[in-house]
Enzyme design. Structure first.
Site, PDB file in Angstrom:
ATOM      1  N   HIS A   6       0.796  -1.228   0.000  1.00 45.31           N
ATOM      2  CA  HIS A   6       0.000   0.000   0.000  1.00 45.31           C
ATOM      3  C   HIS A   6       0.824   1.271   0.000  1.00 45.31           C
ATOM      4  O   HIS A   6       0.252   2.365   0.000  1.00 45.31           O
ATOM      5  CB  HIS A   6      -0.900   0.053   1.239  1.00 45.31           C
ATOM      6  CG  HIS A   6      -2.105  -0.834   1.124  1.00 45.31           C
ATOM      7  ND1 HIS A   6      -3.274  -0.419   0.548  1.00 45.31           N
ATOM      8  CD2 HIS A   6      -2.299  -2.113   1.493  1.00 45.31           C
ATOM      9  CE1 HIS A   6      -4.156  -1.406   0.586  1.00 45.31           C
ATOM     10  NE2 HIS A   6      -3.585  -2.452   1.151  1.00 45.31           N
ATOM     11  N   LYS A  58      -9.382  13.736   4.007  1.00 48.02           N
ATOM     12  CA  LYS A  58      -8.472  12.587   4.039  1.00 48.02           C
ATOM     13  C   LYS A  58      -7.629  12.734   5.296  1.00 48.02           C
ATOM     14  O   LYS A  58      -7.649  13.783   5.930  1.00 48.02           O
ATOM     15  CB  LYS A  58      -7.575  12.556   2.801  1.00 48.02           C
ATOM     16  CG  LYS A  58      -6.916  13.919   2.520  1.00 48.02           C
ATOM     17  CD  LYS A  58      -6.123  13.952   1.223  1.00 48.02           C
ATOM     18  CE  LYS A  58      -6.944  13.916  -0.024  1.00 48.02           C
ATOM     19  NZ  LYS A  58      -6.980  12.629  -0.705  1.00 48.02           N
ATOM     20  N   ARG A  59      -6.883  11.700   5.680  1.00 46.71           N
ATOM     21  CA  ARG A  59      -6.004  11.848   6.826  1.00 46.71           C
ATOM     22  C   ARG A  59      -5.040  13.018   6.623  1.00 46.71           C
ATOM     23  O   ARG A  59      -4.654  13.331   5.497  1.00 46.71           O
ATOM     24  CB  ARG A  59      -5.209  10.546   7.057  1.00 46.71           C
ATOM     25  CG  ARG A  59      -6.023   9.476   7.729  1.00 46.71           C
ATOM     26  CD  ARG A  59      -6.493   9.891   9.106  1.00 46.71           C
ATOM     27  NE  ARG A  59      -5.396   9.890  10.043  1.00 46.71           N
ATOM     28  CZ  ARG A  59      -5.243   9.000  11.019  1.00 46.71           C
ATOM     29  NH1 ARG A  59      -6.131   8.056  11.204  1.00 46.71           N
ATOM     30  NH2 ARG A  59      -4.223   9.086  11.843  1.00 46.71           N
ATOM     31  N   LYS A  94       0.178  14.460   1.673  1.00 47.48           N
ATOM     32  CA  LYS A  94      -1.112  14.787   1.040  1.00 47.48           C
ATOM     33  C   LYS A  94      -1.273  16.299   0.827  1.00 47.48           C
ATOM     34  O   LYS A  94      -2.161  16.746   0.129  1.00 47.48           O
ATOM     35  CB  LYS A  94      -2.266  14.246   1.888  1.00 47.48           C
ATOM     36  CG  LYS A  94      -2.355  12.704   1.900  1.00 47.48           C
ATOM     37  CD  LYS A  94      -3.449  12.230   2.838  1.00 47.48           C
ATOM     38  CE  LYS A  94      -3.579  10.721   2.949  1.00 47.48           C
ATOM     39  NZ  LYS A  94      -4.304  10.098   1.816  1.00 47.48           N
ATOM     40  N   THR A 148      -8.596   6.590  -2.594  1.00 43.97           N
ATOM     41  CA  THR A 148      -9.937   6.110  -2.926  1.00 43.97           C
ATOM     42  C   THR A 148     -10.949   7.242  -2.735  1.00 43.97           C
ATOM     43  O   THR A 148     -12.015   7.208  -3.340  1.00 43.97           O
ATOM     44  CB  THR A 148     -10.347   4.908  -2.055  1.00 43.97           C
ATOM     45  OG1 THR A 148     -10.087   5.222  -0.682  1.00 43.97           O
ATOM     46  CG2 THR A 148      -9.579   3.666  -2.454  1.00 43.97           C
ATOM     47  N   LYS A 168     -14.493   8.246  -4.866  1.00 43.33           N
ATOM     48  CA  LYS A 168     -15.824   8.517  -4.289  1.00 43.33           C
ATOM     49  C   LYS A 168     -16.326   9.884  -4.732  1.00 43.33           C
ATOM     50  O   LYS A 168     -17.498  10.049  -5.066  1.00 43.33           O
ATOM     51  CB  LYS A 168     -15.748   8.519  -2.755  1.00 43.33           C
ATOM     52  CG  LYS A 168     -15.274   7.234  -2.120  1.00 43.33           C
ATOM     53  CD  LYS A 168     -14.961   7.501  -0.628  1.00 43.33           C
ATOM     54  CE  LYS A 168     -14.133   6.398  -0.031  1.00 43.33           C
ATOM     55  NZ  LYS A 168     -13.546   6.792   1.279  1.00 43.33           N
TER      56      LYS A 168
HETATM   57  C1  LIG Z   1     -12.274   7.023   1.604  1.00 40.07           C
HETATM   58  C2  LIG Z   1     -11.866   7.420   2.959  1.00 40.07           C
HETATM   59  C3  LIG Z   1     -10.532   7.684   3.238  1.00 40.07           C
HETATM   60  C4  LIG Z   1      -9.447   7.628   2.177  1.00 40.07           C
HETATM   61  O1  LIG Z   1      -9.362   8.877   1.554  1.00 40.07           O
HETATM   62  P1  LIG Z   1      -8.103   9.269   0.628  1.00 40.07           P
HETATM   63  O2  LIG Z   1      -8.491  10.592   0.085  1.00 40.07           O
HETATM   64  O3  LIG Z   1      -8.026   8.223  -0.429  1.00 40.07           O
HETATM   65  O4  LIG Z   1      -6.918   9.306   1.504  1.00 40.07           O
HETATM   66  C5  LIG Z   1     -10.182   8.061   4.513  1.00 40.07           C
HETATM   67  N1  LIG Z   1     -11.105   8.177   5.485  1.00 40.07           N
HETATM   68  C6  LIG Z   1     -12.415   7.952   5.252  1.00 40.07           C
HETATM   69  C7  LIG Z   1     -13.395   8.131   6.356  1.00 40.07           C
HETATM   70  C8  LIG Z   1     -12.842   7.563   3.991  1.00 40.07           C
HETATM   71  O5  LIG Z   1     -14.136   7.312   3.772  1.00 40.07           O
END
Ligand SMILES: *Cc1c(COP(=O)(O)O)cnc(C)c1O
Length: 821
Positions: free
Chosen positions: A363, A554-555, A560, A662, A666
């Site tokens: 990952h 995101k985190r 990032k 991911t 979304k």
């Molecule tokens: C999808 C998701 C992530 C991953 O987000 P990235 O932008 O791909 O880092 C992290 N936290 C939650 C709650 C999510 O639904």
């Protein structure tokens, strides 16, 4: 449709209401006049469980009878979120439940809000596992998810004076209606102690004398596939003290000491480590990893032996174990230990079975996230496993020596053991050596695994490393979270589009249709209005739904680059102060992110965004042209409210650092335009939607590499770019923190002196990209067309597609749809 599905389709609201009321009384011991929304939601869950457990028995019976090959998905994290709405939808009972609750004078939406998130994960990796088990159940694959039944999931985030404060998560405080304890399937997990070598007529063998034992108690969460026909399980292990832990202490009157040991045993599954993409290296973390790996393998072997006795050569034919990152990699040594020490197979035979059974998903390439365990810690906690890893490595290095004779450098590079002052075990190397297949999670990421991380492994095993681009379940991330868009889609496409997302491509011709554009953007507008209320409730900030909703969720990680976004906001704010008439589309910058509690820079960035927000949101001189909100406690259920309302999806990691992402999928699925770098799955999103329907910017991987080689000097950019210099000086002064000048200086200092993720190098391109967003948004029809094309072109980011690729390329697994029984 199956019998079950026909019965569900025929269900009338009044009949369903009576079922819920019956559960309210007989399962919950309450009654209509007294029940709170929480009690009603429990009664609703109990009603669903009738269908879910019928489906579970059906699925289990089918799988046992077919003796099917099964995949075991081992993951230290499953970020499930809430299950009530998704179970209702997947069973096909959502509408009837909504009507039934209305007959009772209740809003289903209020009941759904009662459920706490099941947050047994940090971020992307854990959410991927959740999407994947949804897809495995939907595709009727014989599959079990294995993980840890954490008592406390990821912390709840609050802000106090703009700073992140962590509060304990209590998802099971009042019990969970979804889980069933299975004490009959408990396992014992051993730890510590020493290894004895016994010599007998067959030569020598090893016996491990552990000095601590834990009981692993399984809790099963049913995973309902879309349509409700197949129900798989997620099995989560809870640690308890061994029954015999302390007889002697008890008898000697050490009642309190005995309890201390019990508490220690129960600590193992107490809390999820809140570090995302960093390796903590802590003893308890290692024990967690071994605890759930060992319990899961024992469970798999128990099931295997009850069907096939000791015919272990069949094991790899019937089982595949997928490692979600290296967290469960110790399972490789554990299976070897069981086969060699306990089942007394020859090493070579055991190794063949093991290597054929495992597959590993990488990952990350971030060095701080590549796990290593010190040899001395492993020798203490798992002495026999350490011996086994040494032996695996010895034999592997022989193979290396055959391929590259007498090449010390190659040996050092490939060795599972990192030599040096403090020897350590490299879990990624162990995982590659011990697996049949290794995969990366987006094309560019897999390419970088092959060229940067493991080029020599590719020479040894040219076929081993594959790409399987991540995906997300369109059930949760489109149909369920965006009911308005789902309804619009339903008017044009067959009802099974959540299963066959490629059907949305039929809508491509409508992307230019003015009437459809208007309907699509009306949905977006209503979703934005709903989010306006959420923002007001959570932050007390008033924003306008007419503005561009620009979302980065995101985190929080330097790679990032939330601080790139912040730097642009500062520059823009300064331009507005200089020229209040500046012609820009009003914009709301929306952040959501948790930082690891020990990650200083990440927490400083949260503080900075909150402090800058406070000033901007209260500055009447800029006429509300920009607003900035940081929504607290970002989690799955909040993501489900944010994503349908987003116009812009910020995916701005430094190229080469984000394995896939991911969140990007979304957001695009819900009609947000990606503002992104050439990184991870952004690149494949661009291929899917067309370059003209998103905004990519910034350095590519080879340009990043070139700049690193030529010597990156952020201080030159700082000195030569007036706007950057002014913004960074502004941040480190007293403007945003009058009570404590310099409070936010760490960020500026870091960017000027080191800037490890090249924020300043990409800034010029980023601000141009932001301007492209601004002018694009003004062309209402072109924007609507792009938004539609994003939403309808996401078939390849359906996690069903990812899972079919795993099933075909890695697992060799066939669907076994559950038969009626
Ligand atoms: C999808 C998701 C992530 C991953 O987000 P990235 O932008 O791909 O880092 C992290 N936290 C939650 C709650 C999510 O639904």
């Amino acid at each position: 449709m199956s019998q079950t599905q026909l019965a569900i389709a025929a269900m009338q609201p009044e009949e369903f209401r009576r079922k819920v009321v019956a559960h309210l009384r007989s399962t919950l011991g309450s009654f209509e006049e007294k029940a709170t929304a929480h009690t009603w939601s429990q009664a609703l869950a109990a009603t669903l469980n009738e269908y879910i457990y019928a489906g579970r028995s059906r699925t289990l019976k089918t799988q046992i009878e077919s003796q099917a090959r099964t995949v075991h998905y081992l993951s230290l994290e499953f970020l499930m979120g809430r299950l009530l709405a998704s179970n209702l939808h997947n069973l096909g009972l959502y509408q009837v439940a909504e009507q039934a609750m209305a007959l009772q004078g209740l809003e289903l939406a209020d009941l759904l809000e009662q459920e706490p998130d099941m947050a047994l994960g940090n971020g992307g990796l854990g959410r991927l596992a959740a999407c994947f088990i949804d897809s495995m159940a939907t595709l009727a694959l014989p599959a079990i998810g294995y993980g840890i039944h954490y008592e406390h999931g990821l912390f709840r985030q609050e802000f106090i004076k703009g700073r992140q404060v962590e509060r304990p998560d209590q998802w099971r405080e009042f019990g969970s209606p979804w889980e069933i304890c299975r004490p009959e399937s408990q396992q014992v997990v051993k730890l510590y102690g020493h290894v004895e070598t016994i010599h007998d007529q067959n030569g020598s063998r090893k016996v491990w004398h552990p000095s601590r034992m834990l009981r692993a108690i399984p809790w099963d969460i049913p995973i309902v596939g879309y349509g409700g026909q197949n129900v798989n399980i997620l099995r989560l292990w809870e640690s308890r003290a061994d029954h015999f832990f302390d007889w002697d202490v008890f008898n000697a009157g050490g009642y309190v000491d005995a309890y201390a040991e019990l508490v220690q045993a129960e600590t193992v599954s107490k809390v999820l480590y809140p570090n995302d993409e960093t390796d903590a290296g802590k003893e308890l973390r290692l024990i967690q990893q071994y605890f759930f790996s060992a319990a899961s393998i024992a469970d798999i072997l128990r099931r295997f032996e009850s069907a096939h006795g000791n015919d272990y050569h069949l094991f790899a034919t019937l089982n595949v174990l997928q490692l979600n990152d290296t967290h469960p990699a110790i399972a490789i040594a554990e299976l070897m230990r069981l086969l060699v020490d306990e089942k007394q197979l020859a090493w070579q035979e055991a190794w063949q079975i093991t290597q054929q059974s495992f597959a590993y998903t990488n990952h990350t390439l971030l060095p701080e996230a590549l796990e290593t365990w010190s040899v001395s810690l492993l020798q203490t906690v798992l002495p026999r496993h350490m011996e086994i890893i040494f032996e695996i490595n010895r034999r592997f290095l022989q193979q290396v020596d055959e391929r590259w004779p007498n090449d010390q450098q190659m040996q050092a590079k490939l060795s599972i053991i990192q030599e040096g002052e403090k020897k350590s075990v490299r879990m990624a190397q162990l995982s590659v050596v011990g697996s049949q297949r290794v995969n990366g999670v987006a094309k560019i990421h897999t390419q970088l695994i092959k060229t940067e991380l493991f080029p020599e492994m590719v020479q040894l095993w040219p076929e081993k490393i594959r790409n399987i681009t991540n995906g997300v379940t369109p059930r949760r991330w489109l149909k369920i979270c965006n009911p308005r868009l789902a309804e619009l889609i339903d008017q044009h496409v067959d009802a099974d589009w959540p299963r066959y997302l490629e059907k949305l491509e039929q809508l491509k011709p409508l992307a230019k249709d003015k009437d459809f554009q208007q309907k699509f953007m009306a949905v977006k507008q209503r979703n934005k209005q709903a989010l306006v209320a959420v923002i007001k409730q959570l932050t007390d900030v008033e924003v306008s739904a007419e503005a561009i909703f620009d979302v980065q969720i995101k985190r929080l990680h330097e790679y990032k680059r939330q601080h790139l976004n912040l730097l642009y906001i500062l520059v823009l704010y300064r331009r507005l102060l200089k020229n209040p008439a500046l012609d820009i589309c009003p914009r709301v910058f929306i952040f959501g992110a948790k930082a690891a509690p020990g990650y200083r820079m990440a927490k400083d960035i949260i503080l900075a965004i909150n402090r800058v927000a406070k000033v901007i949101n209260n500055d009447v001189s800029i006429g509300g042209k920009i607003k900035l909100v940081f929504l607290p406690n970002y989690r799955v259920s909040l993501a489900e409210k944010l994503i349908p309302a987003a116009d812009v999806s910020q995916q701005i990691s430094l190229a080469g650092k984000e394995a896939s992402g991911t969140g990007n999928m979304k957001l695009a699925m819900n009609g947000a335009i990606t503002l992104g770098t050439h990184d991870g799955a952004n690149i494949e999103i661009a291929e899917a939607v067309g370059e003209q329907n998103l905004v990519l910017f910034g350095m590519k991987v080879d340009e990043v590499k070139a700049l690193q080689h030529s010597g990156y000097a952020p201080q030159h950019i700082y000195q030569n770019n007036e706007e950057i210099k002014a913004a960074l000086d502004w941040l480190s002064g007293d403007f945003f923190t009058p009570e404590q000048p310099g409070l936010l200086a760490s960020i500026s200092k870091n960017l000027i002196n080191e800037d490890p993720f090249m924020v300043l190098a990409d800034f010029a391109a980023y601000q141009q990209a932001q301007q492209r967003i601004d002018s694009f948004y003004r062309q209402k029809s072109a924007w609507a067309e792009a938004a539609i094309l994003n939403a309808v072109s996401m078939a390849r980011f359906n996690s069903d597609r990812s899972i079919m690729e795993y099933a075909n390329d890695i697992w060799q697994l066939k669907p076994i749809p559950a038969a009626e029984c």
